[in-house]
Design a protein around this motif. Structure first.
Motif, PDB file in Angstrom:
ATOM      1  N   UNK A  53      16.453  17.736 -27.038  1.00  0.00           N
ATOM      2  CA  UNK A  53      16.694  18.122 -25.645  1.00  0.00           C
ATOM      3  C   UNK A  53      15.459  18.729 -24.976  1.00  0.00           C
ATOM      4  N   UNK A  54      14.632  19.457 -25.803  1.00  0.00           N
ATOM      5  CA  UNK A  54      13.601  20.276 -25.179  1.00  0.00           C
ATOM      6  C   UNK A  54      12.591  19.483 -24.364  1.00  0.00           C
ATOM      7  N   UNK A  55      12.275  18.313 -24.820  1.00  0.00           N
ATOM      8  CA  UNK A  55      11.305  17.539 -24.036  1.00  0.00           C
ATOM      9  C   UNK A  55      11.923  17.008 -22.763  1.00  0.00           C
ATOM     10  N   UNK A  56      13.217  16.796 -22.821  1.00  0.00           N
ATOM     11  CA  UNK A  56      13.848  16.065 -21.717  1.00  0.00           C
ATOM     12  C   UNK A  56      14.433  16.962 -20.627  1.00  0.00           C
ATOM     13  N   UNK A  57      14.828  18.173 -21.003  1.00  0.00           N
ATOM     14  CA  UNK A  57      15.589  18.976 -20.039  1.00  0.00           C
ATOM     15  C   UNK A  57      14.925  20.313 -19.745  1.00  0.00           C
ATOM     16  N   UNK A  58      15.310  20.888 -18.619  1.00  0.00           N
ATOM     17  CA  UNK A  58      14.822  22.219 -18.257  1.00  0.00           C
ATOM     18  C   UNK A  58      15.813  23.263 -18.761  1.00  0.00           C
ATOM     19  N   UNK A  59      15.347  24.464 -18.906  1.00  0.00           N
ATOM     20  CA  UNK A  59      16.280  25.524 -19.308  1.00  0.00           C
ATOM     21  C   UNK A  59      17.286  25.720 -18.183  1.00  0.00           C
ATOM     22  N   UNK A  60      18.500  26.035 -18.634  1.00  0.00           N
ATOM     23  CA  UNK A  60      19.561  26.250 -17.638  1.00  0.00           C
ATOM     24  C   UNK A  60      20.265  24.976 -17.210  1.00  0.00           C
ATOM     25  N   UNK A  61      19.758  23.797 -17.676  1.00  0.00           N
ATOM     26  CA  UNK A  61      20.485  22.560 -17.351  1.00  0.00           C
ATOM     27  C   UNK A  61      21.832  22.544 -18.082  1.00  0.00           C
ATOM     28  N   UNK A  70      13.367  17.101 -36.741  1.00  0.00           N
ATOM     29  CA  UNK A  70      12.213  17.754 -36.122  1.00  0.00           C
ATOM     30  C   UNK A  70      12.476  19.244 -36.111  1.00  0.00           C
ATOM     31  N   UNK A  71      11.429  20.020 -36.258  1.00  0.00           N
ATOM     32  CA  UNK A  71      11.581  21.466 -36.089  1.00  0.00           C
ATOM     33  C   UNK A  71      11.106  21.775 -34.681  1.00  0.00           C
ATOM     34  N   UNK A  72      11.600  22.920 -34.166  1.00  0.00           N
ATOM     35  CA  UNK A  72      11.129  23.268 -32.831  1.00  0.00           C
ATOM     36  C   UNK A  72      10.195  24.456 -32.952  1.00  0.00           C
ATOM     37  N   UNK A  73       9.171  24.416 -32.124  1.00  0.00           N
ATOM     38  CA  UNK A  73       8.149  25.455 -32.239  1.00  0.00           C
ATOM     39  C   UNK A  73       8.710  26.788 -31.743  1.00  0.00           C
ATOM     40  N   UNK A  74       9.407  26.749 -30.609  1.00  0.00           N
ATOM     41  CA  UNK A  74       9.779  28.008 -29.973  1.00  0.00           C
ATOM     42  C   UNK A  74      11.245  27.926 -29.533  1.00  0.00           C
ATOM     43  N   UNK A  75      12.068  28.865 -30.014  1.00  0.00           N
ATOM     44  CA  UNK A  75      13.444  28.882 -29.536  1.00  0.00           C
ATOM     45  C   UNK A  75      13.501  29.569 -28.187  1.00  0.00           C
ATOM     46  N   UNK A  76      14.512  29.147 -27.403  1.00  0.00           N
ATOM     47  CA  UNK A  76      14.649  29.758 -26.085  1.00  0.00           C
ATOM     48  C   UNK A  76      15.269  31.142 -26.240  1.00  0.00           C
ATOM     49  N   UNK A  77      14.690  32.135 -25.583  1.00  0.00           N
ATOM     50  CA  UNK A  77      15.252  33.488 -25.602  1.00  0.00           C
ATOM     51  C   UNK A  77      15.713  33.820 -24.183  1.00  0.00           C
ATOM     52  N   UNK A  78      17.032  34.003 -23.982  1.00  0.00           N
ATOM     53  CA  UNK A  78      17.490  34.357 -22.629  1.00  0.00           C
ATOM     54  C   UNK A  78      16.940  35.722 -22.232  1.00  0.00           C
ATOM     55  N   UNK A  79      16.538  35.882 -20.974  1.00  0.00           N
ATOM     56  CA  UNK A  79      15.973  37.167 -20.546  1.00  0.00           C
ATOM     57  C   UNK A  79      17.000  38.319 -20.619  1.00  0.00           C
ATOM     58  N   UNK A  80      18.287  38.075 -20.232  1.00  0.00           N
ATOM     59  CA  UNK A  80      19.289  39.148 -20.336  1.00  0.00           C
ATOM     60  C   UNK A  80      20.577  38.579 -20.922  1.00  0.00           C
ATOM     61  N   UNK A  81      21.361  39.454 -21.553  1.00  0.00           N
ATOM     62  CA  UNK A  81      22.652  38.982 -22.098  1.00  0.00           C
ATOM     63  C   UNK A  81      23.628  38.560 -21.000  1.00  0.00           C
ATOM     64  N   UNK A  82      23.343  38.937 -19.743  1.00  0.00           N
ATOM     65  CA  UNK A  82      24.260  38.519 -18.662  1.00  0.00           C
ATOM     66  C   UNK A  82      24.060  37.063 -18.268  1.00  0.00           C
ATOM     67  N   UNK A  83      23.045  36.429 -18.840  1.00  0.00           N
ATOM     68  CA  UNK A  83      22.802  35.002 -18.544  1.00  0.00           C
ATOM     69  C   UNK A  83      23.996  34.163 -19.022  1.00  0.00           C
ATOM     70  N   UNK A  84      24.143  33.015 -18.364  1.00  0.00           N
ATOM     71  CA  UNK A  84      25.242  32.097 -18.701  1.00  0.00           C
ATOM     72  C   UNK A  84      25.017  31.507 -20.096  1.00  0.00           C
ATOM     73  N   UNK A  85      26.030  31.605 -20.964  1.00  0.00           N
ATOM     74  CA  UNK A  85      25.898  31.014 -22.304  1.00  0.00           C
ATOM     75  C   UNK A  85      26.518  29.625 -22.326  1.00  0.00           C
ATOM     76  N   UNK A  86      27.776  29.525 -21.870  1.00  0.00           N
ATOM     77  CA  UNK A  86      28.418  28.199 -21.853  1.00  0.00           C
ATOM     78  C   UNK A  86      29.486  28.174 -20.765  1.00  0.00           C
ATOM     79  N   UNK A  87      29.935  26.955 -20.438  1.00  0.00           N
ATOM     80  CA  UNK A  87      31.023  26.804 -19.470  1.00  0.00           C
ATOM     81  C   UNK A  87      32.271  26.360 -20.224  1.00  0.00           C
ATOM     82  N   UNK A  88      33.377  26.942 -19.840  1.00  0.00           N
ATOM     83  CA  UNK A  88      34.638  26.626 -20.517  1.00  0.00           C
ATOM     84  C   UNK A  88      35.552  25.971 -19.481  1.00  0.00           C
ATOM     85  N   UNK A  89      35.769  24.644 -19.628  1.00  0.00           N
ATOM     86  CA  UNK A  89      36.609  23.929 -18.650  1.00  0.00           C
ATOM     87  C   UNK A  89      37.988  23.654 -19.216  1.00  0.00           C
TER      88      UNK A  89
END
Length: 1586
Positions: A1050-1058, A1150-1169
């Motif tokens: 995903x990392x090459x293809x998408x932006x964070x928050x997509x 593949x291994x990933x070089x850098x995992x994404x770290x959310x800036x705050x815990x209030x950031x959106x984690x997932x959507x529940x539909x």
């Protein structure tokens, strides 16, 4: 439809006008009548009838201007269009032999038709029915000329119209009546059946005089009348040329027909476009019909409700207040009426056996009884000598030759059953007198034909209570009885064990010379027992003493002037009532010769009794009005018969309201054959009092017979008002003569103390004489009420010390001391305080075109009690060839007629196929059995019309909302208006210090990385397949690696928050890709994959979630990827508009070089539909903080550690199911055994076997899983035990739900699996919703869930009132598990948003760290729902931010203590606020109504209710044969009225599986509603309640 009606129009042209009818030669009229008869009996087709008829009429029809002569021959233009000038005196033709005329007095038909004309045709929605249901059950191809009726006794064939005098068809008409008659006809612009012609465009009334009533009932006339209503006709203009009738006018006239038939399902140009609540346009015939239904309901016929104080708690049913203007009796108190004294006869025999002995020895050759065969030939004549010797033989045999264990089987006084067929009077008579000579008590009963005869069980009960052990019968009859395997007569249901003895010659022995039967004087010992069936269907035995039997013979002899050796013809049943009294008892008393006409002969040849009167020169004939009626139908072949020998024609059912028209019509025809008018002697009798009154023969010098035309309105209030005004609703009755000799008669009030009636009041006739029955055998209480009544005067003084017997006849004493009877207690229906007689209602129903529609006049009318009042039910058999439109039209017209004439609403009108109603012994309808079937839902009607809206007028007043406690009320500490504020919280998370490593991490993905390093090989997940073997597993490290691969992709293809949609079947892939998204900084959205077999409905949901969630990418498996782009998918959605789809089956390592770290815990984690039960797709936002808090709460509540195993059988896509499946194991480190619920469809025991195999202590499932287990494994617990399935390891089994706990399901689950060791305390439920997916969860510690019973009526007023278990209207509610740690709950008022007190019903509000942060919707409607997530109380604690759950519930402090030692607060969820139905100002929960409905009939598998335009719609799934579909309509309506005080507007019967259910097993009522309105349900039947 259009074609049918237009041909119908042409077929009914050219009736002979009155003038023409008079000029037709007699033989032509005769032939026309024959044709009518053939048509009505179904012997020729309509087409054949028309052909023959036009041939006959051709020479006599004058050329009518404006109509092509070629039309005149085949197609008759109806006379009504050549209306007579209003002024001209109408000439009545007496086509005495047209069938209809003989049926009922003209006047009734006219009254009914006139009444119908007053109604504009109200457009009622016609019920719609699936074609397969129209196939009616087969009818025996040819039924003899009938066995029918509405009364329990043999039943007069049709209720001839009891309305109105019969004078119009006698030469001497009262001018008043003629005048009345003309007024009725000319004043109302009615054709026989059009009910829409009362107002015409031109304002001119079309007078319509139809020559003979037979045509009056021509339904085809409707079409013409409708046409006439739209064509301005001058009264004298030529008839319109209707040959070119366009379809349009028909459509315009009758949308209810047009919109149901002949229009393709998809498109219907009649409907107005309506919109559903969600703005979906509805274009359907359903909404059209509902509109029609609402239009008919806009004119409610209910009296204004009185104002009264409504106590909030109790819903008071409206009690009908008497109308201050109702007529009241005004006459003097009646004085008892005495019959003439019994004459003293010197040589009168001292008892009946003595009379038999006298004639048997002095006139042995004298004929006593002649029996006939079915051809009418005499087969045997019993002489008095033979009767005497054969009776003696039988008596001797019974007493001396039958023994059991050396004891004689019978002792004098024992009861013996007499089971003789109707065509063997000789054997019966010998058996009856044999029993009398042996001093045994005969109990004559009907021959049981099958083991399930209507009412046969009750007869068995009577035999049992009489202690009968022996049954006498004939050889032929014994051979015909059903046999058991042993060859003996089968024991009938409910019958005692009987010894069957054939009383034929070869089985009886000659007594020795020295044996003589004891001939004693008549005593008060029981002579015989006559059975009688009550209104409720129970059978009683009426005991008659020897002295009463003798006295009755004496009285009959005197009243009828019987002389020795007279000949009498008896058509009645010789086993009971008048047939027994005249033909078996009084006949022997006077040495008369009885010619007995069997019922089977009457069916073949209805004239047989008249022929026998002629042949034997009989002086007396005993008949019922039905027999006179039948003979009229057949008299055309007879020229040479004479009735001049008759001095008395006793009409045994002269008390029936319709007997008068039979008598008049019979006289009309047979006066020409020597019948003298004064010979007709109606009589009134009852089983209890025997003969009550009889019109004396003319030689007695009695006053002339009387007739009364009474107002129906008056009668309904038990008041006699002779109707002078020309009203439609009158009842014409004839007198039944004078009181019997030696009897004292009075009339008393029906209910309560037997006060004497006033002279103008109707009451129950009571008789005191030596010739009435003694008692009901073995029923002392009822006997006292009926046989020992002491009538009292108004001041309460008994009128005499003699006890009276109630006759169950309702009537009054008229002028000249003549007795009049207006009805029977059995047929009495008291509706809202007014009395109606079933027979009268039947007569009205039959006057609405009987021949055309009702099969052989078979109509039953009875009342059922619903919601504290009687409701009238009419059941009719329809002719096999009747069409749907005919039925519906007949039904709507019957309702109108009964409403007009009786001023009473019919609650239910049901039509059943011909020959399917239960029959009484002589062919009448067995009323009580019919009622029983109706109430049990076993009637199987083919058409039903319910009218609860018009009849149910005693509903409680609609509720006005009271303002609740306002902000001004004092809040002292935690009290609101004297109650503790309803709030509660789970344990405080802050104080629960645990050595939890995971707490160090703010983000769930960090926990996974930490576990992958700390415990790489620790197994986290185990997925099972349908076989129960492990399909896939994942340890901490494996899961982490798979997640990395996804992140790398995903990392090459998408932006964070997509946003990324994950479309996976339940399994490890789903979990891995979820964490992969978090690693890559994307927001995952889990989506249930489409179902390959059901793409059309499942794929659009997938598409919708992908679009609404703004997903830019779809991750899925190869198989699903193919499916999403397949040809089949293209049919359901636009496949080109999918975002990029990536299959993750073979991603590179593949291994990933850098995992994404959310800036705050209030950031959106997932959507529940998730799709809510109301059908709304709602996605909620879950932040990282909320996700961790949720996992921690669950961990603490369930005590989850790495060493634990839990089993989960849930869908992993939303809510708590998703959290348990994807999040909790990673957070707490326990091992989850994952069982995809879909696999249970192939292997129902999969989940329980896994629980047992892995010895799981904590397990989760959904209601659908629980249901699959109870239904699928209910009978297999033994087999599971043999497979070593053991559930004793389970400590908690939690059902994940967002609804009120389903107690009955959890209880049956516990009960079934108790055998496998499941602890009854283990099963509990959880509660979550969109704003917070886990509010309550039982967990492992803490008190067991409690159950309370609340008053359902109080709930409707938003109040909680606790009641005892089992009290009426109680509803069990189970606590929804314990409140989770860190969660606070408060109950708030939905309107004022103020806090509520303990045990008040309000909305559940929740505050907790794991609340969702808001809805995620694409339309930016967040503002609309913002207060769902952050709302504050209007007073009290106004600081805390709460989320509104949208569920109603209440809190209650219990006596139990929780872990911390505090008293435990239990939360009870009542139901979703969105789903509640607001009806009549009260709040209903669909599930409560549904539970009642499902309970009402065994074939209702599932039910769902919703409202549409304030109408309650009930959809039921029918599990059973389609012929039961219509049984459900009445039962559903009844139960909802009784238990919820609601009137059901529409009942929809559908196939099993039609009601949509979501993945949580919740009903999707709004989807169902939209499907219903868009006409997509393919219902079996839709009934619109009027």
């Amino acid at each position: 439809m259009a074609e049918r009606t237009s041909t119908g129009l042409l077929t009914m042209m050219l009736e002979p006008t009155p003038a023409v009818a008079m000029t037709l030669p007699a033989e032509v009229r005769e032939k026309l009548a024959e044709l009518e008869l053939e048509l009505s009996e179904g012997d020729i087709t309509q087409k054949g009838y028309e052909k023959k008829r036009s041939k006959l009429l051709a020479p006599y029809i004058p050329q009518i201007q404006g109509v092509d002569p070629s039309l005149q021959i085949d197609n008759r233009i109806q006379a009504s269009s050549q209306a007579v000038l209003p002024g001209s005196k109408q000439i009545k033709s007496r086509a005495a032999n047209t069938r209809d005329e003989r049926f009922r007095s003209d006047l009734h038909t006219e009254a009914v038709q006139a009444a119908l004309a007053k109604y504009k045709e109200r457009k009622m929605p016609m019920p719609s029915k699936r074609r397969s249901v129209l196939v009616q059950s087969s009818v025996e191809a040819c039924t003899p000329p009938d066995t029918s009726s509405a009364s329990e006794d043999e039943g007069s064939l049709r209720r001839q119209g009891r309305l109105a005098t019969s004078t119009p068809y006698q030469g001497h008409g009262h001018p008043a009546v003629e005048h009345w008659f003309n007024r009725v006809i000319q004043g109302s612009s009615t054709s026989s059946s059009a009910s829409s012609t009362s107002s015409h465009p031109g304002g001119r009334s079309i007078t319509n005089t139809t020559s003979h009533p037979a045509l009056n009932a021509n339904a085809a006339a409707t079409a013409l009348a409708d046409l006439m209503a739209h064509t301005q006709l001058d009264n004298h203009s030529a008839p319109p040329d209707v040959t070119g009738l366009s379809e349009r006018s028909l459509h315009a006239e009758r949308p209810q027909v047009a919109s149901v038939r002949g229009v393709s399902r998809s498109y219907n140009h009649h409907t107005s476009v309506m919109e559903t609540a969600d703005g979906v346009p509805v274009n359907s015939r359903v909404s059209n019909k509902i509109q029609q239904l609402l239009n008919t309901l806009k004119r409610p016929k209910r009296p204004p409700l009185r104002e009264f104080f409504v106590d909030d708690f109790e819903e008071l049913l409206d009690v009908q207040q008497p109308d201050p203007n109702q007529p009241k009796p005004e006459g003097q108190q009646m004085s008892p009426l005495e019959g003439e004294p019994l004459g003293v006869v010197t040589n009168w025999p001292p008892s009946l056996p003595a009379a038999l002995q006298r004639w048997g020895t002095t006139h042995p050759k004298s004929p006593c009884l002649t029996a006939l065969d079915n051809a009418g030939k005499p087969i045997y004549t019993l002489t008095y000598g033979k009767l005497w010797t054969r009776s003696q033989k039988l008596a001797y045999t019974l007493l001396n030759k039958l023994s059991s264990r050396n004891e004689p089987l019978l002792m004098p006084g024992d009861r013996v059953a007499l089971v003789f067929p109707n065509n063997d009077p000789v054997m019966f008579m010998v058996a009856f007198y044999g029993c009398l000579l042996a001093e045994l008590v005969p109990v004559p009963i009907e021959v049981p034909l099958t083991r399930k005869d209507a009412g046969s069980q009750q007869i068995g009960f009577l035999l049992g209570s009489c202690g009968v052990t022996l049954a006498l019968t004939t050889d032929a009859c014994q051979k015909g009885l059903p046999k058991a395997q042993t060859g003996e007569v089968a024991t009938f249901k409910g019958w005692p064990r009987l010894l069957w003895f054939v009383s034929d010659g070869k089985h009886v022995v000659k007594p020795p010379k020295d044996w003589h039967p004891p001939i004693r004087e008549a005593s008060n010992e029981i002579a015989y027992i006559e059975y009688k069936t009550s209104k409720e269907g129970s059978t009683m035995g009426i005991t008659v003493s020897h002295s009463a039997m003798l006295a009755h013979c004496h009285a009959l002899t005197q009243a009828c002037c019987y002389t020795e050796a007279e000949t009498i013809t008896n058509v009645l049943d010789f086993k009971r009532e008048a047939g027994l009294w005249h033909g078996v008892l009084t006949g022997v008393m006077n040495r008369m010769h009885v010619i007995s006409i069997p019922y089977s002969l009457m069916k073949v040849n209805p004239l047989s009794w008249i022929q026998k009167v002629h042949m034997y020169k009989a002086r007396v004939a005993v008949v019922k009005s039905r027999d006179m009626h039948w003979s009229l139908l057949a008299q055309k072949d007879q020229r040479d018969i004479s009735l001049s020998s008759l001095r008395m024609l006793i009409v045994a059912d002269g008390a029936n309201p319709w007997s008068i028209s039979s008598c008049d019509a019979f006289l009309n025809v047979f006066q020409a054959r020597g019948l003298r008018p004064e010979v007709i002697c109606p009589c009134a009798s009852s089983s209890e009092a025997m003969t009550v009154a009889i019109r004396r023969p003319p030689e007695m010098g009695v006053p002339p017979p009387g007739k009364a035309v009474l107002s129906m309105g008056g009668l309904s209030h038990s008041v006699i008002r002779v109707d002078t005004e020309e009203k439609l609703s009158v009842l014409t009755v004839q007198d039944v003569g004078q009181v019997m000799p030696g009897a004292l008669v009075c009339v008393v009030r029906v209910e309560g103390t037997p006060y004497l009636c006033q002279t103008d009041e109707v009451g129950e006739i009571c008789v005191s004489s030596g010739s009435t029955g003694l008692a009901y055998y073995g029923l002392p209480g009822m006997t006292k009420n009926i046989f020992e009544t002491i009538p009292v005067t108004a001041s309460g003084v008994p009128i005499t010390d003699r006890p009276f017997t109630r006759t169950s006849l309702l009537g009054f004493v008229g002028p000249d001391s003549l007795v009049f009877v207006v009805g029977k207690m059995d047929g009495l229906m008291v509706v809202s305080g007014r009395r109606h007689n079933a027979d009268d209602v039947v007569a009205t129903a039959l006057a609405v075109e009987p021949m055309k529609f009702v099969y052989r006049g078979r109509i039953a009318v009875f009342s059922v009690s619903v919601l504290h009042d009687e409701r009238i039910v009419v059941v009719a058999e329809q002719r096999p060839d009747a069409s749907e439109e005919d039925s519906f039209q007949w039904m709507s017209r019957v309702l109108q007629a009964i409403d007009s004439i009786h001023q009473v609403g019919v609650y239910c009108l049901a039509l059943v196929p011909a020959n399917t109603l239960p029959k009484a012994p002589l062919g009448g309808i067995h009323i009580s059995e019919t009622k029983q079937r109706f109430l049990e839902g076993a009637l199987h009607p083919c058409n039903v019309l319910m009218c609860p809206h018009t009849c149910v007028t005693n509903l409680p007043k609609p509720r006005q909302k009271q303002p609740e406690v306002g902000p001004a009320s004092m809040i002292v500490g935690n009290l609101v208006a004297g109650k503790r504020i309803a709030q509660a919280s789970g344990r405080d998370v802050g104080q629960l210090e645990d050595n939890d490593q995971a707490r160090k991490f703010l983000y769930i993905q960090d926990v996974l990385q930490w576990r992958a390093q700390a415990t790489p090989d620790h197994p986290l997940f185990l997925v099972l397949n349908a076989k129960g073997t492990v399909a896939s597993t994942a340890s901490c490290l494996q899961l982490h690696k798979r997640a990395e691969r996804v992140a790398a992709a995903l990392m090459g293809r998408l932006n964070t928050g997509d946003h990324v949609a994950l479309v996976y079947p339940p399994g490890v892939d789903l979990i891995a890709t979820f964490y992969g998204c978090l690693y890559a900084g994307c927001v995952p959205v889990t989506v249930r994959p489409p179902h390959p077999q059901n793409l059309a409905t499942t794929l659009p949901t997938v598409k919708m979630i992908v679009e609404v969630s703004k997903s830019v990418y779809i991750l899925t498996t190869q198989a699903i990827m193919k499916l999403l782009k397949s040809k089949e998918a293209a049919a359901a959605v636009d496949v080109k508009s999918w975002p990029t789809v990536l299959d993750t089956d073979d991603l590179p390592r593949k291994k990933i070089s850098q995992m994404y770290k959310p800036p705050t815990p209030e950031m959106l984690a997932y959507l529940d539909f998730s799709v809510s039960t109301t059908g709304i797709l709602a996605g909620v936002k879950m932040s990282h903080a909320a996700t961790s808090a949720l996992c921690r709460s669950i961990k603490l509540q369930c005590e989850l550690y790495p060493s634990r195993q839990i089993a989960i059988c849930l869908d992993p896509y939303c809510g708590l199911g998703f959290a348990l499946w994807c999040l909790c194991s990673v957070y707490s480190g326990h091992q989850s055994i994952l069982v995809p619920p879909l696999e249970l469809e192939t292997n129902a025991s999969l989940w329980l076997a896994a629980v047992s195999q892995y010895k799981v202590r904590v397990t989760f499932c959904s209601y659908s899983v629980m249901e699959m287990c109870t239904k699928g494994l209910g009978s297999q617990t033994e087999a599971l035990r043999l497979r070593n399935v053991n559930l004793s390891c389970v400590r908690t089994c939690m059902v994940v739900a967002e609804e009120r706990p389903r107690i009955s399901l959890t209880q049956s689950f516990s009960k079934i699996f108790k055998d496998l060791g499941l602890s009854p305390r283990a099963v509990s439920t959880t509660f979550g919703c969109r704003v917070n997916v886990a509010i309550c969860l039982q967990g492992t510690a803490g008190p067991d869930p409690t159950t309370v019973y609340v008053d359902m009526r109080a709930l409707r007023h938003d109040r909680v009132r606790l009641v005892e278990r089992g009290s009426p209207h109680s509803l069990p509610l189970m606590e929804s598990g314990k409140i989770l740690p860190g969660v606070k709950v408060i109950i708030a008022n939905t309107e004022t948003k103020g806090p509520l007190g303990d045990s008040h019903l309000g909305e559940i509000w929740v505050s907790s760290p794991h609340n969702a942060t808001g809805y995620y919707t694409v339309y930016g409607e967040e503002a609309l729902h913002a207060d769902h997530f952050n709302t504050k109380l209007s007073f009290g604690d106004t600081q805390t931010v709460w989320a509104r759950t949208g569920y109603l519930g209440f809190l209650r402090r219990t006596e139990l203590t929780d872990a911390s030692g505090e008293r435990h607060d239990a939360l009870y969820v009542v139901g979703s606020l969105d789903e509640t139905l607001e009806l009549r100002g009260m709040r209903y929960h669909p599930i409560d109504i549904e539970t009642s409905v499902i309970r009402s009939h065994k074939s209702i598998a599932e039910c769902a209710v919703f409202t549409w335009t304030n109408l309650l719609v009930v959809v039921v799934e029918l599990e059973g044969s389609e012929q039961e579909a219509l049984d459900l309509v009445a039962l559903v309506t009844n139960v909802v009225l009784e238990e919820h005080y609601l009137i059901v507007g529409v009942v929809v019967v559908v196939d099993p599986g039609v009601i949509p259910i979501n993945s949580r097993g919740e009903k999707q009522r709004m989807h169902l509603r939209d499907g219903f309105l868009a006409d997509q349900l393919d219902p079996i039947y839709v009934a619109y309640n009027m």
